[in-house]
Design a protein around this motif. Structure first.
Motif, PDB file in Angstrom:
ATOM      1  N   LEU A  17       0.826  -1.205   0.000  1.00 44.78           N
ATOM      2  CA  LEU A  17       0.000   0.000   0.000  1.00 44.78           C
ATOM      3  C   LEU A  17       0.866   1.262   0.000  1.00 44.78           C
ATOM      4  O   LEU A  17       0.607   2.210  -0.744  1.00 44.78           O
ATOM      5  N   GLU A  18       1.916   1.241   0.803  1.00 42.92           N
ATOM      6  CA  GLU A  18       2.834   2.393   0.872  1.00 42.92           C
ATOM      7  C   GLU A  18       3.534   2.623  -0.473  1.00 42.92           C
ATOM      8  O   GLU A  18       3.691   3.762  -0.921  1.00 42.92           O
ATOM      9  N   ALA A  19       3.945   1.533  -1.118  1.00 41.31           N
ATOM     10  CA  ALA A  19       4.612   1.655  -2.424  1.00 41.31           C
ATOM     11  C   ALA A  19       3.670   2.266  -3.454  1.00 41.31           C
ATOM     12  O   ALA A  19       4.074   3.098  -4.274  1.00 41.31           O
ATOM     13  N   LEU A  20       2.399   1.866  -3.413  1.00 37.76           N
ATOM     14  CA  LEU A  20       1.418   2.423  -4.346  1.00 37.76           C
ATOM     15  C   LEU A  20       1.115   3.878  -4.019  1.00 37.76           C
ATOM     16  O   LEU A  20       0.896   4.692  -4.919  1.00 37.76           O
ATOM     17  N   GLU A  21       1.122   4.198  -2.730  1.00 36.12           N
ATOM     18  CA  GLU A  21       0.904   5.600  -2.321  1.00 36.12           C
ATOM     19  C   GLU A  21       2.003   6.500  -2.872  1.00 36.12           C
ATOM     20  O   GLU A  21       1.741   7.625  -3.302  1.00 36.12           O
ATOM     21  N   LYS A  22       3.240   6.014  -2.853  1.00 35.11           N
ATOM     22  CA  LYS A  22       4.369   6.797  -3.370  1.00 35.11           C
ATOM     23  C   LYS A  22       4.190   7.126  -4.845  1.00 35.11           C
ATOM     24  O   LYS A  22       4.693   8.137  -5.329  1.00 35.11           O
ATOM     25  N   GLN A  23       3.474   6.253  -5.551  1.00 35.60           N
ATOM     26  CA  GLN A  23       3.215   6.468  -6.973  1.00 35.60           C
ATOM     27  C   GLN A  23       1.911   7.228  -7.204  1.00 35.60           C
ATOM     28  O   GLN A  23       1.490   7.415  -8.354  1.00 35.60           O
ATOM     29  N   GLY A  24       1.262   7.645  -6.102  1.00 38.97           N
ATOM     30  CA  GLY A  24       0.004   8.372  -6.221  1.00 38.97           C
ATOM     31  C   GLY A  24      -1.146   7.501  -6.681  1.00 38.97           C
ATOM     32  O   GLY A  24      -2.110   7.986  -7.287  1.00 38.97           O
ATOM     33  N   LEU A  25      -1.072   6.196  -6.382  1.00 34.95           N
ATOM     34  CA  LEU A  25      -2.052   5.248  -6.902  1.00 34.95           C
ATOM     35  C   LEU A  25      -3.001   4.699  -5.839  1.00 34.95           C
ATOM     36  O   LEU A  25      -3.856   3.869  -6.151  1.00 34.95           O
ATOM     37  N   ALA A  26      -2.850   5.148  -4.583  1.00 33.68           N
ATOM     38  CA  ALA A  26      -3.530   4.437  -3.497  1.00 33.68           C
ATOM     39  C   ALA A  26      -4.731   5.160  -2.908  1.00 33.68           C
ATOM     40  O   ALA A  26      -5.225   4.784  -1.854  1.00 33.68           O
ATOM     41  N   ASN A  27      -5.226   6.204  -3.588  1.00 33.86           N
ATOM     42  CA  ASN A  27      -6.299   7.011  -3.002  1.00 33.86           C
ATOM     43  C   ASN A  27      -7.531   6.199  -2.591  1.00 33.86           C
ATOM     44  O   ASN A  27      -8.163   6.485  -1.590  1.00 33.86           O
ATOM     45  N   GLU A  28      -7.868   5.196  -3.373  1.00 32.36           N
ATOM     46  CA  GLU A  28      -9.088   4.429  -3.105  1.00 32.36           C
ATOM     47  C   GLU A  28      -8.806   3.036  -2.548  1.00 32.36           C
ATOM     48  O   GLU A  28      -9.731   2.249  -2.393  1.00 32.36           O
TER      49      GLU A  28
END
Length: 258
Positions: free
Chosen positions: A82-93
């Motif tokens: 989840l953190e890795a996806l957040e870094k890519q701006g992909l985890a909003n939902e």
């Protein structure tokens, strides 16, 4: 196999490959990714649709903790993805579904499968398998499971899978190392989720909502309000008869919609 990430075009199962490599002594952090798998699998032996275009990664883990605490590895790994996806701006939902799935819009985005074993010298290790739907969402819905969704359904611009692989690979290893260090600084009887408990619960879906707990066979075990997950990874449900706790091997949860 050195402690590095190797990417192959196709294999049966990256988890199977690394379980074998781990038994031969592959070091902590050995990673294997495949562009496609022919025998991918998920929790409880369910088939994992492993079509090309998605993230399919396994990592050998040898954390310096009591092997009895390995049950915390899936939660720590899920948070790391989840953190890795957040870094890519992909985890909003994106959120986490107890015990080991990534979900978005009430659909399954990915899953974590941790398998523990011992190598030929008797030393414990685990293999953490991570599958994330990136460019392809399987159409088949498993019995009692959630329909699938992909990162490309949530975001217009999704990075190349290889870039995501690198981010996720390093995030998981860093998270496991930090978790092990923090866990070893705590009392011995501390639950394996203790170092990440607050963060894990904060990202869980359906906390405070009405849910049904079902057995692996699909039988209803309980229904009530999903209160929390305790430090040992058990889902705690407030029922009419009081608080009940379920280990991840005993139950899975679904929102109460009827």
């Amino acid at each position: 196999m050195d402690a590095k990430l190797t990417i192959v075009d196709v294999t049966g199962s990256t988890n199977d490959d690394l379980l074998e490599a781990g038994k031969q002594g592959a070091p902590h952090g050995t990673g294997l990714a495949a562009r496609a798998q022919t025998a991918g699998r998920g929790r409880r032996g369910h088939k994992w649709d492993s079509t090309a275009g998605n993230l399919l990664l396994s990592i050998v883990l040898r954390p310096c903790v009591n092997p009895a605490k390995y049950s915390g590895l899936a939660a720590v790994s899920g948070l790391a993805v989840l953190e890795a996806l957040e870094k890519q701006g992909l985890a909003n939902e994106i959120g986490l579904k107890w015990p080991n799935d990534l979900v978005a819009r009430e659909r399954k985005l990915g899953g974590i499968l941790v398998e523990a074993a011992r190598d030929n010298e008797g030393k414990p290790f685990a293999v953490c398998g991570i599958g994330v739907n990136v460019n392809y969402a399987p159409q088949e819905v498993p019995d009692g499971g959630l329909p699938a969704i992909g990162l490309s359904d949530l975001n217009e611009n999704v990075p190349a899978v290889d870039m995501l692989l690198d981010e996720v690979y390093h995030a998981v290893i860093d998270a496991i190392d930090a978790w092990a260090e923090r866990l070893n600084a705590m009392e011995e009887n501390t639950g394996p989720l203790a170092p990440v408990h607050g963060e894990y619960v904060a990202h869980l879906n359906w906390i405070g909502k009405h849910v049904i707990a079902r057995s692996p066979a699909g039988d209803e075990l309980a229904r009530g309000i999903f209160k929390t997950v305790d430090g040992f990874g058990r889902a705690c449900i407030e029922t009419e008869d009081g608080l009940r706790s379920f280990h991840f091997e005993e139950a899975s949860l679904r929102p109460l919609s009827e």
